[in-house]
Structure formats: structure tokens, C-alpha cells
Design an enzyme around this catalytic site. Structure first.
Site, PDB file in Angstrom:
ATOM      1  N   ASP A  19       0.833  -1.206   0.000  1.00 21.22           N
ATOM      2  CA  ASP A  19       0.000   0.000   0.000  1.00 21.22           C
ATOM      3  C   ASP A  19       0.868   1.257   0.000  1.00 21.22           C
ATOM      4  O   ASP A  19       1.936   1.270   0.618  1.00 21.22           O
ATOM      5  CB  ASP A  19      -0.912  -0.019   1.242  1.00 21.22           C
ATOM      6  CG  ASP A  19      -2.067   0.957   1.111  1.00 21.22           C
ATOM      7  OD1 ASP A  19      -2.279   1.508   0.007  1.00 21.22           O
ATOM      8  OD2 ASP A  19      -2.771   1.164   2.118  1.00 21.22           O
ATOM      9  N   HIS A  36       3.580   3.136  -8.912  1.00 24.01           N
ATOM     10  CA  HIS A  36       3.305   1.706  -9.136  1.00 24.01           C
ATOM     11  C   HIS A  36       4.537   1.001  -9.714  1.00 24.01           C
ATOM     12  O   HIS A  36       4.836  -0.128  -9.338  1.00 24.01           O
ATOM     13  CB  HIS A  36       2.098   1.534 -10.065  1.00 24.01           C
ATOM     14  CG  HIS A  36       0.804   1.968  -9.438  1.00 24.01           C
ATOM     15  ND1 HIS A  36       0.450   1.623  -8.156  1.00 24.01           N
ATOM     16  CD2 HIS A  36      -0.217   2.736  -9.909  1.00 24.01           C
ATOM     17  CE1 HIS A  36      -0.736   2.139  -7.862  1.00 24.01           C
ATOM     18  NE2 HIS A  36      -1.156   2.827  -8.908  1.00 24.01           N
ATOM     19  N   LEU A 130      11.106 -21.400  -3.178  1.00 23.36           N
ATOM     20  CA  LEU A 130      10.250 -20.301  -2.702  1.00 23.36           C
ATOM     21  C   LEU A 130       8.959 -20.342  -3.515  1.00 23.36           C
ATOM     22  O   LEU A 130       8.997 -20.551  -4.725  1.00 23.36           O
ATOM     23  CB  LEU A 130      10.961 -18.956  -2.931  1.00 23.36           C
ATOM     24  CG  LEU A 130      10.118 -17.681  -2.815  1.00 23.36           C
ATOM     25  CD1 LEU A 130       9.598 -17.474  -1.389  1.00 23.36           C
ATOM     26  CD2 LEU A 130      10.937 -16.452  -3.213  1.00 23.36           C
TER      27      LEU A 130
HETATM   28  C1  FPP Z   1      -1.309   0.077  -3.648  1.00 24.43           C
HETATM   29  O1  FPP Z   1      -0.982   1.444  -3.709  1.00 24.43           O
HETATM   30  C2  FPP Z   1      -0.744  -0.651  -4.774  1.00 24.43           C
HETATM   31  C3  FPP Z   1      -1.462  -1.183  -5.810  1.00 24.43           C
HETATM   32  C4  FPP Z   1      -2.936  -1.085  -5.896  1.00 24.43           C
HETATM   33  C5  FPP Z   1      -0.803  -1.859  -6.950  1.00 24.43           C
HETATM   34  C6  FPP Z   1       0.355  -2.753  -6.589  1.00 24.43           C
HETATM   35  C7  FPP Z   1       0.801  -3.505  -7.793  1.00 24.43           C
HETATM   36  C8  FPP Z   1       2.064  -3.578  -8.209  1.00 24.43           C
HETATM   37  C9  FPP Z   1       3.180  -2.911  -7.507  1.00 24.43           C
HETATM   38  C10 FPP Z   1       2.362  -4.386  -9.412  1.00 24.43           C
HETATM   39  C11 FPP Z   1       3.285  -5.502  -9.034  1.00 24.43           C
HETATM   40  C12 FPP Z   1       3.025  -6.661  -9.850  1.00 24.43           C
HETATM   41  C13 FPP Z   1       3.362  -7.907  -9.502  1.00 24.43           C
HETATM   42  C14 FPP Z   1       3.009  -9.009 -10.432  1.00 24.43           C
HETATM   43  C15 FPP Z   1       4.029  -8.214  -8.216  1.00 24.43           C
HETATM   44  P1  FPP Z   1      -2.145   2.514  -3.869  1.00 24.43           P
HETATM   45  O2  FPP Z   1      -2.314   2.835  -5.316  1.00 24.43           O
HETATM   46  O3  FPP Z   1      -3.379   2.012  -3.192  1.00 24.43           O
HETATM   47  O4  FPP Z   1      -1.513   3.719  -3.095  1.00 24.43           O
HETATM   48  P2  FPP Z   1      -2.302   4.905  -2.361  1.00 24.43           P
HETATM   49  O5  FPP Z   1      -3.174   4.255  -1.323  1.00 24.43           O
HETATM   50  O6  FPP Z   1      -1.198   5.713  -1.780  1.00 24.43           O
HETATM   51  O7  FPP Z   1      -3.066   5.629  -3.433  1.00 24.43           O
END
Ligand code: FPP
Length: 235
Positions: A19, A36, A130
């Protein structure tokens, strides 16, 4: 900080709620997409640290069912990022004996992502060093409803139904229950993540945003885990 960890008490399964990518980017005046992308790099840091410290199971919550309610442009960016990550790391998985599992409902995912996931699952199914499970279009309540449907469809008699029967029909059937759930960004919620599987898990909330997660953060998690006295209902 020293990276010495008490190896007498390492967890078997750590589950991460990734997050704070958006806030990480906003605080730097950058587009959410940059956050991201950095988040995907942090995911790789965690997988490398799990290999280094011998943690056999990791789950990463990449995309919740509710995340489909985000603007279409962000949803499609995240789907492309997941597709790219799955394809890009295939070689790394093969070389390091990492088994890839998908947790969630594949039906709503773009075909290209479904294909990449299926190929990686097949190619890595015999690996044991893993297991990396990635939750995409995952929601715990939908998972449980889905398990009930499968049990009913199989006409399993009521007298044969125990928690183990239910667990065998969850997406996580190949995984041990998480020993600890870690959520970054300071939010203190589970947000419909693995609700039944974390019944006895330790919860650990880290203030830093997900893109800032590195090996040092991972070591902090292992240290925190080693400090907890897990009684699981016993004295
Ligand atoms: C949360 O931050 C993150 C996400 C919704 C996306 C996470 C996905 C990736 C990092 C892609 C990785 C892919 C693989 C296959 C491991 P948020 O957007 O909710 O952040 P915020 O709450 O600060 O807006």
C-alpha cells in the site's frame, strides 16, 4: 542496521499488503504510475530478500477486486504492469527455483495477463525453494463464496465438511497459513485480504510507503516476527 536475524524463529509464510504507491508518488510530485512502477521494484526486493533469508512462502496483494473501481486508465496501467512483471521475471523465477501461484479470480483479467500467469504457473509448478503467490482481482469474501459453490457443485456430504474441506477449495490451498501479514503506508486494515487464512497471523503495520520497501524493511519484519510470542490459543 545489522542484518542478523534470529533464525530459530523464521516465518514460513509472509503476506504483504502493498500500500502507498500513489501517496509515495504524490509526495514527490510524480504521476501515480511512477509509484506503481517503483512498487513493482519493491516487490522484487521482497522476493530477493525472501530467497536470501530462506522464507519459503510469500504472498503479495497486487490488485483487489475493489481496485476495479479505480479510473479505467489506472486499472489498465496496473494490468499492463502486472503482465509486464510476470513476463519480465519469468527467467528470474526459473533460475531461482521460484514457484509462481495466482490467487484471485482470473476471469476478469486481460487475456494477455491470464496467458502469462498460466504459462508461469505451469513452467514453475515443480519448484520448491520459494513459492510466490500474487493476489490479483482477489477478495476474501468472494473467495469464500466461490469455495462454497465448488463444495456444493461436488455434492460433498454435510457430514464430511470441516474447515480443511473449505481450505482445500480456497485459492490458497497449496499454501500454509500466513504467519504474519504486513501492511505498508500506515493504514491499519486487512481490506478483505486472506480473512480466513490469517485467523492466527501476527499483524504488522509499517509506516513507510510500499515503494520504499527494501531488504532492510524485510529484516525489520523478520525481527518483529521473532519478537512475537505466538501462543495460538494455548497457554
Ligand atoms: C497500492 O498502492 C498498490 C497497488 C494497488 C498496486 C500494486 C501492484 C504492483 C506494484 C504491481 C506488481 C506486480 C506484480 C506481479 C508483483 P495505492 O495505489 O493504493 O496507493 P495509495 O493508497 O497511496 O493511493
Amino acid at each position: 542496521m545489522s542484518n542478523i536475524v534470529d533464525f530459530s524463529d523464521v516465518p514460513r509464510h509472509l503476506a504483504f499488503i502493498m500500500d502507498g504507491n500513489g501517496r509515495w508518488a504524490r509526495e514527490r510530485g510524480l504521476a501515480r504510475a511512477v509509484g506503481h512502477r517503483r512498487g513493482a521494484r519493491a516487490a522484487r526486493n521482497v522476493v530477493e530478500a525472501a530467497l536470501k533469508y530462506g522464507i519459503p512462502h510469500i504472498t503479495l496483494f497486487a490488485f483487489s477486486t475493489e481496485n476495479f473501481n479505480r479510473p479505467a486508465s489506472e486499472v489498465s496501467f496496473l494490468m499492463r504492469l502486472c503482465t509486464r512483471s510476470v513476463k519480465k521475471y519469468a527467467k528470474f523465477f526459473m533460475e531461482n527455483g521460484i514457484k509462481f501461484l495466482m490467487i484471485g479470480d482470473m476471469d476478469r483479467l486481460p487475456c494477455e495477463l491470464q496467458l502469462a500467469i498460466n504459462q508461469l504457473c505451469d513452467a514453475t509448478s515443480s519448484f520448491t525453494k520459494l513459492t510466490l503467490a500474487v493476489a490479483i482481482n482477489y477478495g476474501a469474501r468472494a473467495e469464500i463464496a466461490n469455495a462454497v459453490k465448488k463444495i456444493v457443485r461436488k455434492r460433498i456430504p454435510e457430514s464430511d465438511i470441516s474447515w480443511e474441506t473449505v481450505a482445500d477449495h480456497l485459492y490458497t490451498r497449496e499454501l500454509p497459513d500466513p504467519d504474519m501479514v504486513i501492511r505498508t503506508s500506515g493504514e491499519k486494515r486487512l481490506s478483505n485480504f486472506l480473512l480466513m487464512q490469517v485467523a492466527y497471523a501476527e499483524l504488522y503495520f509499517v509506516d513507510k510507503y510500499w515503494p520504499d520497501v527494501d531488504e532492510e524493511t524485510f529484516v525489520e519484519v523478520l525481527r518483529e516476527y521473532a519478537k512475537r510470542n505466538r501462543r495460538m490459543g494455548k497457554l
